[in-house]
Write a protein that holds these residues in place. Sequence first.
Motif, mmCIF file in Angstrom:
data_model
loop_
_atom_site.group_PDB
_atom_site.id
_atom_site.type_symbol
_atom_site.label_atom_id
_atom_site.label_comp_id
_atom_site.label_asym_id
_atom_site.label_seq_id
_atom_site.Cartn_x
_atom_site.Cartn_y
_atom_site.Cartn_z
ATOM 1 N N THR A 195 31.447 33.502 30.215
ATOM 2 C CA THR A 195 32.558 33.225 30.779
ATOM 3 C C THR A 195 33.786 34.052 30.117
ATOM 4 O O THR A 195 34.562 34.703 30.659
ATOM 5 C CB THR A 195 33.337 31.896 31.058
ATOM 6 N N TRP A 196 34.002 34.118 28.763
ATOM 7 C CA TRP A 196 34.776 34.787 27.876
ATOM 8 C C TRP A 196 34.773 36.133 28.111
ATOM 9 O O TRP A 196 35.847 36.802 28.337
ATOM 10 C CB TRP A 196 34.746 34.407 26.438
ATOM 11 N N ALA A 197 33.648 36.806 28.096
ATOM 12 C CA ALA A 197 33.648 38.237 28.450
ATOM 13 C C ALA A 197 33.874 38.540 29.687
ATOM 14 O O ALA A 197 34.411 39.665 29.855
ATOM 15 C CB ALA A 197 32.154 38.419 28.187
ATOM 16 N N LEU A 198 33.604 37.771 30.769
ATOM 17 C CA LEU A 198 33.926 38.319 32.045
ATOM 18 C C LEU A 198 35.667 37.921 32.333
ATOM 19 O O LEU A 198 36.172 39.058 33.034
ATOM 20 C CB LEU A 198 33.511 37.126 33.168
ATOM 21 N N ALA A 199 36.338 37.216 31.594
ATOM 22 C CA ALA A 199 37.691 37.214 31.561
ATOM 23 C C ALA A 199 38.351 38.318 30.832
ATOM 24 O O ALA A 199 39.460 39.021 31.312
ATOM 25 C CB ALA A 199 38.208 35.733 31.024
ATOM 26 N N ASP A 200 37.568 38.753 29.657
ATOM 27 C CA ASP A 200 37.931 40.041 29.096
ATOM 28 C C ASP A 200 38.050 41.352 30.018
ATOM 29 O O ASP A 200 38.619 42.217 29.701
ATOM 30 C CB ASP A 200 37.325 40.285 27.768
ATOM 31 N N ALA A 201 37.078 41.262 31.032
ATOM 32 C CA ALA A 201 37.125 42.594 31.834
ATOM 33 C C ALA A 201 38.520 42.626 32.319
ATOM 34 O O ALA A 201 38.908 43.914 32.951
ATOM 35 C CB ALA A 201 35.844 42.373 33.043
ATOM 36 N N ILE A 202 39.200 41.521 32.764
ATOM 37 C CA ILE A 202 40.501 41.639 33.167
ATOM 38 C C ILE A 202 41.445 41.855 32.110
ATOM 39 O O ILE A 202 42.363 42.611 32.350
ATOM 40 C CB ILE A 202 40.910 40.333 34.050
ATOM 41 N N LEU A 203 41.415 41.516 30.964
ATOM 42 C CA LEU A 203 42.220 41.418 29.881
ATOM 43 C C LEU A 203 42.073 42.840 29.031
ATOM 44 O O LEU A 203 43.036 43.077 28.318
ATOM 45 C CB LEU A 203 42.034 40.365 28.933
ATOM 46 N N ILE A 204 40.938 43.487 29.020
ATOM 47 C CA ILE A 204 41.098 44.797 28.205
ATOM 48 C C ILE A 204 42.168 45.724 28.438
ATOM 49 O O ILE A 204 42.650 46.381 27.386
ATOM 50 C CB ILE A 204 39.675 45.460 28.521
ATOM 51 N N PRO A 205 42.691 46.164 29.480
ATOM 52 C CA PRO A 205 43.755 47.003 29.717
ATOM 53 C C PRO A 205 45.005 46.630 28.893
ATOM 54 O O PRO A 205 45.624 47.174 28.319
ATOM 55 C CB PRO A 205 43.980 47.190 31.119
ATOM 56 N N GLY A 206 45.168 45.503 28.976
ATOM 57 C CA GLY A 206 46.518 44.897 28.350
ATOM 58 C C GLY A 206 46.300 44.709 26.967
ATOM 59 O O GLY A 206 47.277 45.037 26.291
#
Length: 92
Positions: free
Chosen positions: A68-79
């Motif tokens: 779940t953490w990694a899936l959330a990071d998919a959105i957060l990586i650009p930021g």
Amino acid sequence: MLAMTLPAARRKSVGLAYVLWALFGLFGLHRLYLGRNLSAAGMAAITVLSVPLIWSGLGLLGFVTTGTWALADAILIPGMAKALNTPVAAAP
């Protein structure tokens, strides 16, 4: 405050971060690349500790957590990359 960009040699690539995320997302290597060392260590520790505990149910909970953490990071990586690539200059 004045925003400035880093030289190209020091900039972090969003593309490379996504490659690391796709290959080693549960171990947090994308976070390590983006300078989030403590959370990367946390992801790696949870994943590694989950392997021997997989049969007890705790391991499954660990994998669900890091997944779940990694899936959330998919959105957060650009930021995260943008925050590293555009440091704010201190006011004189």
